[in-house]
Structure formats: structure tokens, C-alpha cells
Design a protein around this motif. Sequence first.
Motif, PDB file in Angstrom:
ATOM      1  N   ILE A 151      -6.095  -2.795  -3.276  1.00 52.90           N
ATOM      2  CA  ILE A 151      -6.258  -2.723  -2.455  1.00 52.90           C
ATOM      3  C   ILE A 151      -5.807  -3.529  -1.467  1.00 52.90           C
ATOM      4  O   ILE A 151      -5.044  -4.693  -1.420  1.00 52.90           O
ATOM      5  CB  ILE A 151      -7.896  -2.979  -1.564  1.00 52.90           C
ATOM      6  CG1 ILE A 151      -8.223  -1.518  -2.525  1.00 52.90           C
ATOM      7  CG2 ILE A 151      -7.783  -2.303   0.040  1.00 52.90           C
ATOM      8  CD1 ILE A 151     -10.494  -1.897  -2.114  1.00 52.90           C
ATOM      9  N   ALA A 152      -4.216  -3.473  -0.274  1.00 51.36           N
ATOM     10  CA  ALA A 152      -4.057  -4.033  -0.162  1.00 51.36           C
ATOM     11  C   ALA A 152      -3.968  -4.274   1.330  1.00 51.36           C
ATOM     12  O   ALA A 152      -4.293  -2.145   1.641  1.00 51.36           O
ATOM     13  CB  ALA A 152      -2.067  -4.019   0.530  1.00 51.36           C
ATOM     14  N   ILE A 153      -4.004  -4.710   2.754  1.00 51.07           N
ATOM     15  CA  ILE A 153      -4.352  -4.656   3.996  1.00 51.07           C
ATOM     16  C   ILE A 153      -3.319  -4.764   4.652  1.00 51.07           C
ATOM     17  O   ILE A 153      -1.963  -6.021   3.685  1.00 51.07           O
ATOM     18  CB  ILE A 153      -5.390  -5.660   4.043  1.00 51.07           C
ATOM     19  CG1 ILE A 153      -6.869  -6.170   3.611  1.00 51.07           C
ATOM     20  CG2 ILE A 153      -5.594  -6.166   5.532  1.00 51.07           C
ATOM     21  CD1 ILE A 153      -7.525  -7.849   3.546  1.00 51.07           C
ATOM     22  N   GLN A 154      -3.269  -4.211   5.784  1.00 48.26           N
ATOM     23  CA  GLN A 154      -1.587  -4.333   6.581  1.00 48.26           C
ATOM     24  C   GLN A 154      -2.228  -3.838   7.787  1.00 48.26           C
ATOM     25  O   GLN A 154      -3.034  -3.149   8.296  1.00 48.26           O
ATOM     26  CB  GLN A 154      -0.626  -2.993   6.079  1.00 48.26           C
ATOM     27  CG  GLN A 154       0.778  -2.589   6.804  1.00 48.26           C
ATOM     28  CD  GLN A 154       1.007  -4.094   7.174  1.00 48.26           C
ATOM     29  OE1 GLN A 154       1.943  -4.166   5.978  1.00 48.26           O
ATOM     30  NE2 GLN A 154       2.391  -4.692   8.334  1.00 48.26           N
ATOM     31  N   ASP A 155      -2.093  -4.990   8.921  1.00 51.42           N
ATOM     32  CA  ASP A 155      -2.114  -4.874  10.323  1.00 51.42           C
ATOM     33  C   ASP A 155      -1.483  -3.834  11.088  1.00 51.42           C
ATOM     34  O   ASP A 155       0.393  -4.293  10.265  1.00 51.42           O
ATOM     35  CB  ASP A 155      -2.028  -6.350  11.408  1.00 51.42           C
ATOM     36  CG  ASP A 155      -2.982  -7.001  10.403  1.00 51.42           C
ATOM     37  OD1 ASP A 155      -4.229  -6.718  10.594  1.00 51.42           O
ATOM     38  OD2 ASP A 155      -3.214  -8.679  10.763  1.00 51.42           O
ATOM     39  N   ALA A 156      -1.558  -3.322  11.805  1.00 53.46           N
ATOM     40  CA  ALA A 156      -0.734  -2.178  12.108  1.00 53.46           C
ATOM     41  C   ALA A 156       0.107  -2.478  13.039  1.00 53.46           C
ATOM     42  O   ALA A 156       1.387  -1.708  13.445  1.00 53.46           O
ATOM     43  CB  ALA A 156      -1.679  -1.051  13.478  1.00 53.46           C
ATOM     44  N   ASP A 157       0.433  -3.969  13.736  1.00 52.44           N
ATOM     45  CA  ASP A 157       1.472  -4.258  14.600  1.00 52.44           C
ATOM     46  C   ASP A 157       2.325  -5.295  14.080  1.00 52.44           C
ATOM     47  O   ASP A 157       3.065  -6.370  14.300  1.00 52.44           O
ATOM     48  CB  ASP A 157       1.052  -4.881  15.614  1.00 52.44           C
ATOM     49  CG  ASP A 157      -0.133  -6.229  15.365  1.00 52.44           C
ATOM     50  OD1 ASP A 157      -0.899  -6.365  14.558  1.00 52.44           O
ATOM     51  OD2 ASP A 157      -1.503  -6.269  16.421  1.00 52.44           O
ATOM     52  N   ASP A 158       2.233  -6.136  12.503  1.00 51.86           N
ATOM     53  CA  ASP A 158       3.193  -6.240  11.963  1.00 51.86           C
ATOM     54  C   ASP A 158       3.800  -5.605  10.875  1.00 51.86           C
ATOM     55  O   ASP A 158       3.848  -4.450  10.311  1.00 51.86           O
ATOM     56  CB  ASP A 158       2.273  -7.597  11.153  1.00 51.86           C
ATOM     57  CG  ASP A 158       1.066  -7.944  11.785  1.00 51.86           C
ATOM     58  OD1 ASP A 158       1.259  -8.375  12.710  1.00 51.86           O
ATOM     59  OD2 ASP A 158       0.021  -9.040  11.526  1.00 51.86           O
ATOM     60  N   LEU A 159       4.789  -5.985   9.812  1.00 50.61           N
ATOM     61  CA  LEU A 159       5.478  -5.128   9.072  1.00 50.61           C
ATOM     62  C   LEU A 159       5.898  -6.507   7.976  1.00 50.61           C
ATOM     63  O   LEU A 159       5.106  -7.587   7.828  1.00 50.61           O
ATOM     64  CB  LEU A 159       7.063  -5.926   9.349  1.00 50.61           C
ATOM     65  CG  LEU A 159       7.845  -5.440  10.812  1.00 50.61           C
ATOM     66  CD1 LEU A 159       7.512  -6.085  12.017  1.00 50.61           C
ATOM     67  CD2 LEU A 159       9.284  -4.448  11.042  1.00 50.61           C
ATOM     68  N   SER A 160       5.900  -5.806   6.817  1.00 50.49           N
ATOM     69  CA  SER A 160       5.895  -5.814   5.115  1.00 50.49           C
ATOM     70  C   SER A 160       7.273  -6.223   4.701  1.00 50.49           C
ATOM     71  O   SER A 160       7.807  -5.078   4.614  1.00 50.49           O
ATOM     72  CB  SER A 160       5.027  -5.329   4.271  1.00 50.49           C
ATOM     73  OG  SER A 160       3.637  -5.652   4.180  1.00 50.49           O
ATOM     74  N   HIS A 161       7.677  -6.716   4.025  1.00 55.57           N
ATOM     75  CA  HIS A 161       9.215  -7.398   2.996  1.00 55.57           C
ATOM     76  C   HIS A 161       8.671  -6.057   2.129  1.00 55.57           C
ATOM     77  O   HIS A 161       7.541  -6.104   1.772  1.00 55.57           O
ATOM     78  CB  HIS A 161       9.084  -9.075   2.235  1.00 55.57           C
ATOM     79  CG  HIS A 161      10.383  -8.594   1.949  1.00 55.57           C
ATOM     80  ND1 HIS A 161      10.818  -8.240   1.208  1.00 55.57           N
ATOM     81  CD2 HIS A 161      11.233  -9.357   2.589  1.00 55.57           C
ATOM     82  CE1 HIS A 161      12.273  -8.124   0.171  1.00 55.57           C
ATOM     83  NE2 HIS A 161      12.091  -9.892   1.109  1.00 55.57           N
ATOM     84  N   PRO A 162      10.315  -5.570   2.070  1.00 52.54           N
ATOM     85  CA  PRO A 162      10.041  -3.949   0.884  1.00 52.54           C
ATOM     86  C   PRO A 162       9.305  -4.633  -0.211  1.00 52.54           C
ATOM     87  O   PRO A 162       9.183  -3.479  -0.882  1.00 52.54           O
ATOM     88  CB  PRO A 162      11.388  -4.012   0.732  1.00 52.54           C
ATOM     89  CG  PRO A 162      12.106  -4.344   2.159  1.00 52.54           C
ATOM     90  CD  PRO A 162      11.406  -5.576   2.656  1.00 52.54           C
ATOM     91  N   GLU A 163       9.906  -5.730  -0.878  1.00 56.35           N
ATOM     92  CA  GLU A 163       9.068  -6.574  -1.827  1.00 56.35           C
ATOM     93  C   GLU A 163       8.288  -6.312  -2.481  1.00 56.35           C
ATOM     94  O   GLU A 163       7.510  -6.775  -3.058  1.00 56.35           O
ATOM     95  CB  GLU A 163      10.649  -7.387  -3.109  1.00 56.35           C
ATOM     96  CG  GLU A 163      11.526  -6.803  -2.665  1.00 56.35           C
ATOM     97  CD  GLU A 163      11.894  -5.903  -3.798  1.00 56.35           C
ATOM     98  OE1 GLU A 163      10.614  -6.018  -4.999  1.00 56.35           O
ATOM     99  OE2 GLU A 163      12.244  -5.444  -3.792  1.00 56.35           O
ATOM    100  N   ARG A 164       7.196  -6.475  -0.737  1.00 55.50           N
ATOM    101  CA  ARG A 164       5.992  -7.158  -0.768  1.00 55.50           C
ATOM    102  C   ARG A 164       4.787  -7.042  -2.166  1.00 55.50           C
ATOM    103  O   ARG A 164       4.464  -6.978  -2.381  1.00 55.50           O
ATOM    104  CB  ARG A 164       5.198  -7.073   1.073  1.00 55.50           C
ATOM    105  CG  ARG A 164       3.564  -7.224   0.080  1.00 55.50           C
ATOM    106  CD  ARG A 164       2.727  -6.860   1.768  1.00 55.50           C
ATOM    107  NE  ARG A 164       1.235  -7.129   1.386  1.00 55.50           N
ATOM    108  CZ  ARG A 164       0.778  -6.951   2.619  1.00 55.50           C
ATOM    109  NH1 ARG A 164       0.716  -6.353   3.004  1.00 55.50           N
ATOM    110  NH2 ARG A 164      -1.036  -6.950   2.282  1.00 55.50           N
ATOM    111  N   LEU A 165       4.639  -5.117  -1.979  1.00 56.15           N
ATOM    112  CA  LEU A 165       3.961  -4.903  -3.010  1.00 56.15           C
ATOM    113  C   LEU A 165       4.727  -5.193  -4.385  1.00 56.15           C
ATOM    114  O   LEU A 165       3.409  -5.213  -5.494  1.00 56.15           O
ATOM    115  CB  LEU A 165       3.698  -3.076  -2.662  1.00 56.15           C
ATOM    116  CG  LEU A 165       3.290  -3.110  -1.534  1.00 56.15           C
ATOM    117  CD1 LEU A 165       2.566  -1.044  -1.291  1.00 56.15           C
ATOM    118  CD2 LEU A 165       1.737  -3.307  -0.316  1.00 56.15           C
TER     119      LEU A 165
END
Length: 242
Positions: free
Chosen positions: A99-113
Amino acid sequence: MSYQRVPGLVSIVVTVYNKLPYLSDCLTSLLNQTYTNWELILIDDLSTDGSYEYTVSWLNSNEPLLRERKGIYTLRLPRNAGYAGAITAGMYLAKGEYIAIQDADDLSHPERLAKQVRYLNDNRHIDLLGTNYEVFEDGQPDSRQAVNWLKYGDQIGKVYAKGGHCICHGTAMFRGAVFDRIGGHTRRIEGAEDYEFIAKVIKPGARNVDNLREVLYYYRKHQKQRSREFFGKPQKEQGHDA
């Protein structure tokens, strides 16, 4: 009771409450992940600014890009449940091994997952993994600043044992089995749900949480974020999320 989880699947849980200006950036950053075995669970906490309607429209307009994905699920809660209620609802719906958390106002790097899954696969003793991140002012995504409050390895457990906080909640990925064992976020400590959840995951005397040193997440500072409401300053200064 034994819960069957889908091996290798990452369930990304995004909670939304009046985050309309930031949703396109957030969703695009998830769509661009190099790791493709994921599902998106978006919980709208009865937004009043059109966030839910925008999300449904955005997902429909990007349908050709989403066709190969395993699942995109949106749920609008019938009443405002608060952050802890919304994120825990999303976790209950998650089928993934992770399970990964992501805040709706932030961004993840393409390689994060991809990099978090690889680390968790290679380090079976780790239950929860955060990453390093950078902060940017709203409207200035190319002017990012490093942070210096995170800790790594054995230092993490020591910080939480003293009541400190050193994992950025929005960067966290954890094993679904952890949620099955301890449940979700408390509703007893409004504004510190992130701290309480991570502290609850940590096993005393065992190194079962860590941070990746690589920057894989981008945290947006803006006037409406929750940390300003509860702590007066955004996470960069206070060490709290959302």
C-alpha cells in the motif's frame, strides 16, 4: 482470519478534500510511474470545490492511457470523515501486497513505486519504507529545496521512541499485511495521524522501517495544507505531513 492479497500489486491510496487545483499534477505523476502493476484508490472526503467531479472527468478523458492499468477506483464518502477516516477507508479497499500513500497536492517521481517495491522485495524485514523528498512553493515546481529532518536505518526507531518524527508520511509504502495486523490511522489525535500510524508500525527493538536516501517525492507548500491549520507551518519546518 487470513487476507488474500495480490502479489506484486501496489495499492495507491489518495485522499482528497478540496484539492481541485492540484489533482491533475498528482494524477499525472502516478500515471507516469515506470512500475505498472498498481491500482489507484481515490477517496473523496465530501469535497465542496468540485474535486470529485473533476477527478471523474480527468480519469474519463485519460481512458486510453488507463486502459492497461489494473484498476482505478473512486469513492465519494457520504459524509466528511476527516483525514484518518478517509485514508483508512481507502486502505480497507486496497488489494495489493503493498500500500502506497500519496497526498493529493504532491507529486511522485516516476521511479518511486519501482524503487520502493524493489527495496521491500530485497529487504523482507522492512515493513514500511519512506523516501527522501524535496519541497517546492506552489507554482514553482522547478525551484525545489532539500530537507534535513529525515533519518535512516537504526536512527529511525530511536527518534520515534523519543516522540520524534522522521519519515514523510506522503512517501510511505508499507506491506498490506501491516494494515491487516494493526489497522489504519487513529481519529483520536487530529493533525498527528501520520505520526501515530508510523509509530504504531515500528516494532520496539527491531529495525523494520527505513527511508530511501534518494529523492522520489515532491512536497508542495501552499496556504490551504492541513499542517498549516494544526501547526502553523508546513512540514518542512515542523516535520508533519499533509
